[in-house]
Design a protein around this motif. Structure first.
Motif, PDB file in Angstrom:
ATOM      1  N   LEU A   1       0.804  -1.223   0.000  1.00 52.63           N
ATOM      2  CA  LEU A   1       0.000   0.000   0.000  1.00 52.63           C
ATOM      3  C   LEU A   1       0.835   1.271   0.000  1.00 52.63           C
ATOM      4  CD1 LEU A   1      -2.944  -0.923   2.401  1.00 52.63           C
ATOM      5  CD2 LEU A   1      -2.886  -0.945  -0.084  1.00 52.63           C
ATOM      6  N   ALA A   2       2.063   1.197   0.482  1.00 55.06           N
ATOM      7  CA  ALA A   2       2.897   2.402   0.507  1.00 55.06           C
ATOM      8  C   ALA A   2       3.102   2.983  -0.893  1.00 55.06           C
ATOM      9  CB  ALA A   2       4.250   2.089   1.143  1.00 55.06           C
ATOM     10  N   LYS A   3       3.092   2.130  -1.904  1.00 59.83           N
ATOM     11  CA  LYS A   3       3.262   2.594  -3.280  1.00 59.83           C
ATOM     12  C   LYS A   3       2.140   3.547  -3.680  1.00 59.83           C
ATOM     13  CE  LYS A   3       4.805   2.866  -7.491  1.00 59.83           C
ATOM     14  NZ  LYS A   3       6.040   3.600  -7.818  1.00 59.83           N
ATOM     15  N   LEU A   4       0.958   3.367  -3.106  1.00 56.50           N
ATOM     16  CA  LEU A   4      -0.179   4.212  -3.465  1.00 56.50           C
ATOM     17  C   LEU A   4       0.003   5.645  -2.959  1.00 56.50           C
ATOM     18  CD1 LEU A   4      -3.175   1.779  -2.821  1.00 56.50           C
ATOM     19  CD2 LEU A   4      -1.804   2.095  -4.886  1.00 56.50           C
ATOM     20  N   ILE A   5       0.773   5.813  -1.908  1.00 62.02           N
ATOM     21  CA  ILE A   5       1.053   7.166  -1.424  1.00 62.02           C
ATOM     22  C   ILE A   5       1.915   7.907  -2.441  1.00 62.02           C
ATOM     23  CG2 ILE A   5       2.097   8.524   0.431  1.00 62.02           C
ATOM     24  CD1 ILE A   5       1.613   6.093   2.277  1.00 62.02           C
ATOM     25  N   GLU A   6       2.935   7.216  -2.904  1.00 63.23           N
ATOM     26  CA  GLU A   6       3.842   7.820  -3.892  1.00 63.23           C
ATOM     27  C   GLU A   6       3.151   8.080  -5.224  1.00 63.23           C
ATOM     28  OE1 GLU A   6       7.290   6.110  -6.819  1.00 63.23           O
ATOM     29  OE2 GLU A   6       7.077   5.194  -4.845  1.00 63.23           O
ATOM     30  N   SER A   7       2.374   7.101  -5.691  1.00 63.67           N
ATOM     31  CA  SER A   7       1.795   7.200  -7.037  1.00 63.67           C
ATOM     32  C   SER A   7       0.437   7.887  -7.054  1.00 63.67           C
ATOM     33  CB  SER A   7       1.655   5.804  -7.653  1.00 63.67           C
ATOM     34  OG  SER A   7       0.734   5.029  -6.904  1.00 63.67           O
ATOM     35  N   ARG A   8      -0.174   8.016  -5.871  1.00 69.00           N
ATOM     36  CA  ARG A   8      -1.543   8.543  -5.803  1.00 69.00           C
ATOM     37  C   ARG A   8      -2.460   7.766  -6.738  1.00 69.00           C
ATOM     38  NH1 ARG A   8       2.989  11.506  -5.887  1.00 69.00           N
ATOM     39  NH2 ARG A   8       2.334  13.376  -7.061  1.00 69.00           N
ATOM     40  N   ALA A   9      -2.202   6.465  -6.846  1.00 66.02           N
ATOM     41  CA  ALA A   9      -2.979   5.611  -7.738  1.00 66.02           C
ATOM     42  C   ALA A   9      -4.345   5.306  -7.137  1.00 66.02           C
ATOM     43  CB  ALA A   9      -2.235   4.307  -8.008  1.00 66.02           C
ATOM     44  N   THR A  10      -5.286   5.015  -8.010  1.00 69.27           N
ATOM     45  CA  THR A  10      -6.633   4.624  -7.606  1.00 69.27           C
ATOM     46  C   THR A  10      -6.804   3.133  -7.878  1.00 69.27           C
ATOM     47  OG1 THR A  10      -7.528   6.801  -8.149  1.00 69.27           O
ATOM     48  CG2 THR A  10      -9.095   4.991  -7.975  1.00 69.27           C
ATOM     49  N   VAL A  11      -7.207   2.379  -6.857  1.00 70.07           N
ATOM     50  CA  VAL A  11      -7.447   0.945  -6.990  1.00 70.07           C
ATOM     51  C   VAL A  11      -8.922   0.695  -6.710  1.00 70.07           C
ATOM     52  CG1 VAL A  11      -6.829  -1.364  -6.176  1.00 70.07           C
ATOM     53  CG2 VAL A  11      -5.110   0.462  -6.183  1.00 70.07           C
ATOM     54  N   GLU A  12      -9.604   0.104  -7.688  1.00 69.53           N
ATOM     55  CA  GLU A  12     -11.055  -0.070  -7.563  1.00 69.53           C
ATOM     56  C   GLU A  12     -11.463  -1.461  -8.001  1.00 69.53           C
ATOM     57  OE1 GLU A  12     -15.219   1.863  -9.326  1.00 69.53           O
ATOM     58  OE2 GLU A  12     -13.329   2.972  -9.488  1.00 69.53           O
ATOM     59  N   GLY A  13     -12.127  -2.164  -7.120  1.00 71.31           N
ATOM     60  CA  GLY A  13     -12.754  -3.425  -7.506  1.00 71.31           C
ATOM     61  C   GLY A  13     -14.122  -3.147  -8.086  1.00 71.31           C
ATOM     62  N   PHE A  14     -14.585  -4.032  -8.969  1.00 71.10           N
ATOM     63  CA  PHE A  14     -15.893  -3.814  -9.577  1.00 71.10           C
ATOM     64  C   PHE A  14     -16.526  -5.139  -9.950  1.00 71.10           C
ATOM     65  CE2 PHE A  14     -13.295  -4.441 -13.260  1.00 71.10           C
ATOM     66  CZ  PHE A  14     -14.138  -4.912 -14.256  1.00 71.10           C
ATOM     67  N   LEU A  15     -17.841  -5.124 -10.093  1.00 70.10           N
ATOM     68  CA  LEU A  15     -18.607  -6.269 -10.558  1.00 70.10           C
ATOM     69  C   LEU A  15     -19.394  -5.846 -11.786  1.00 70.10           C
ATOM     70  CD1 LEU A  15     -20.083  -7.614  -7.189  1.00 70.10           C
ATOM     71  CD2 LEU A  15     -18.163  -8.556  -8.477  1.00 70.10           C
ATOM     72  N   VAL A  16     -19.488  -6.719 -12.750  1.00 73.71           N
ATOM     73  CA  VAL A  16     -20.220  -6.378 -13.969  1.00 73.71           C
ATOM     74  C   VAL A  16     -21.694  -6.136 -13.670  1.00 73.71           C
ATOM     75  CG1 VAL A  16     -20.737  -8.760 -14.639  1.00 73.71           C
ATOM     76  CG2 VAL A  16     -20.501  -6.993 -16.398  1.00 73.71           C
ATOM     77  N   SER A  17     -22.201  -6.752 -12.606  1.00 76.61           N
ATOM     78  CA  SER A  17     -23.605  -6.527 -12.247  1.00 76.61           C
ATOM     79  C   SER A  17     -23.875  -5.078 -11.861  1.00 76.61           C
ATOM     80  CB  SER A  17     -24.012  -7.461 -11.102  1.00 76.61           C
ATOM     81  OG  SER A  17     -23.159  -7.287  -9.978  1.00 76.61           O
ATOM     82  N   ASP A  18     -22.824  -4.336 -11.491  1.00 79.54           N
ATOM     83  CA  ASP A  18     -22.995  -2.915 -11.182  1.00 79.54           C
ATOM     84  C   ASP A  18     -23.448  -2.128 -12.407  1.00 79.54           C
ATOM     85  OD1 ASP A  18     -22.035  -3.537  -8.667  1.00 79.54           O
ATOM     86  OD2 ASP A  18     -19.997  -2.837  -9.070  1.00 79.54           O
ATOM     87  N   TYR A  19     -23.229  -2.702 -13.586  1.00 81.30           N
ATOM     88  CA  TYR A  19     -23.508  -1.991 -14.838  1.00 81.30           C
ATOM     89  C   TYR A  19     -24.735  -2.556 -15.558  1.00 81.30           C
ATOM     90  CZ  TYR A  19     -18.939  -0.014 -14.015  1.00 81.30           C
ATOM     91  OH  TYR A  19     -17.884   0.656 -13.443  1.00 81.30           O
TER      92      TYR A  19
END
Length: 338
Positions: free
Chosen positions: A262-280
């Protein structure tokens, strides 16, 4: 009375599933009730997420009970109808039983237009995998021209569509797969800029470095495990990660902790998102319309790995964990006569 066959969950697997976890039974063919239709299965899908339904644990997909028929996305032909929505001979798709025949409420089925392509594509590029790829890439990853997009399990039903859609967006696309045949298909036929056979490299991190000299802007993760560990340090500032599947961990009896990432996300300010096709679900038709156009124009290509015979459905499912399939894994149950 007419009979039909169905597969039931015989026992819950510990670790990797085996043939012992499945039971083939012959039962009386069901009769449709009010607003129901009887469907003859033409093609049955097998998908990695089904492994989670074999567990007695809460998940986004309801687990199967031992002794009960399993369920799958199916393309079938209506045999009998007690609904004004469908008539005998119509081709439909929906979640039905692992069975040669099954009854379903008409409201839970969607019509399949054979003019859009072979009816089997309603379980692949023009079905759930295609829609998963479309919205996971465009809504979650949102690639821009010039971005580097990495796709794991890139030769699968979802990943192969993701990579082609990313190319259409103007991105540079890198895929990972488990054989040279798959790598060749990705680069020679689908237009990926680079592909990595993760089974043939002793240093996956260096392979990712070489294939992604400018880092990674979008990562579509179907796998998890060591491949994701290798991609993670290469995430650029404002990178987007779509978590679609974790097949590397589905058979694990204990999930390994591994290095802290998770420390990498501080440096990169990356967005990590799980999703399900049923959401769409409300935007399903929008994706299919675009995908159908891409397929008809030749902008998106696909492959199907078809296992013949209903009795071989467990083999087709187990083959997913051996990496046998290129493209969509299907079971052909009956012939479709147009």
């Amino acid at each position: 009375m007419a009979e039909t066959r169905q597969w039931r969950l015989a026992s819950r697997p510990v670790g990797e599933p085996s043939q012992d976890n499945f039971e083939l039974v012959t039962v009386e063919r069901p009769e449709p009730g009010p607003n129901e239709v009887l469907v003859k299965t033409l093609y049955q899908s097998v998908d990695p997420y089904m492994r989670g339904r074999m567990r007695d644990a809460e998940s986004y997909a309801e687990p199967w009970d031992v002794g009960d028929p399993m369920k799958a996305n199916v393309v079938g032909e209506v045999v009998e109808s007690n609904s004004a929505q469908f008539e005998a001979g119509d081709v439909v798709t929906g979640e039905l039983l692992w069975a040669e025949h099954a009854v379903a409420d008409a409201g839970e089925l969607q019509a399949v237009n054979p003019d859009h392509g072979p009816v089997s594509t309603a379980l692949g590029v023009l079905g759930m995998p295609g829609v998963t790829a479309y919205w996971g890439l465009n809504d979650v990853c949102d690639p821009k021209p010039g971005d580097t997009v990495v796709v794991s399990a890139a030769a699968g039903a979802v990943g192969s569509v993701v990579g082609q859609l990313a190319k259409l967006s103007g991105a540079r696309v890198v895929g990972t797969a488990g054989s040279e045949a798959k790598v060749d298909w990705l680069t020679d036929d689908l237009g990926f800029d680079a592909a990595i056979n993760y089974k043939a490299t002793d240093d996956l991190s260096s392979a990712i470095d070489e294939a992604c000299p400018d880092g990674v802007d979008c990562y579509f993760d179907n796998v998890g495990g060591p491949i994701t560990d290798a991609v993670w340090p290469r995430l650029n500032v404002d990178a987007r990660v779509a978590v679609c599947g974790q097949i590397a961990l589905y058979n694990a009896t204990e999930v390994p902790t591994g290095p802290r990432k998770l420390a990498k996300l501080i440096e990169s300010r990356a967005t990590v998102e799980g999703f399900l096709v049923s959401d769409y679900q409300q935007r399903w038709g929008q994706a299919l319309e675009r995908l159908s156009t891409f397929v008809q124009n030749g902008d998106v290509k696909y492959r199907e790995n078809v296992v013949e015979g209903f009795e071989n459905a467990p083999d087709a499912f187990l083959g997913l964990f051996e990496g046998e399939n290129i493209g969509k894994q299907l079971v052909k149950v009956a012939e479709y006569e147009d």
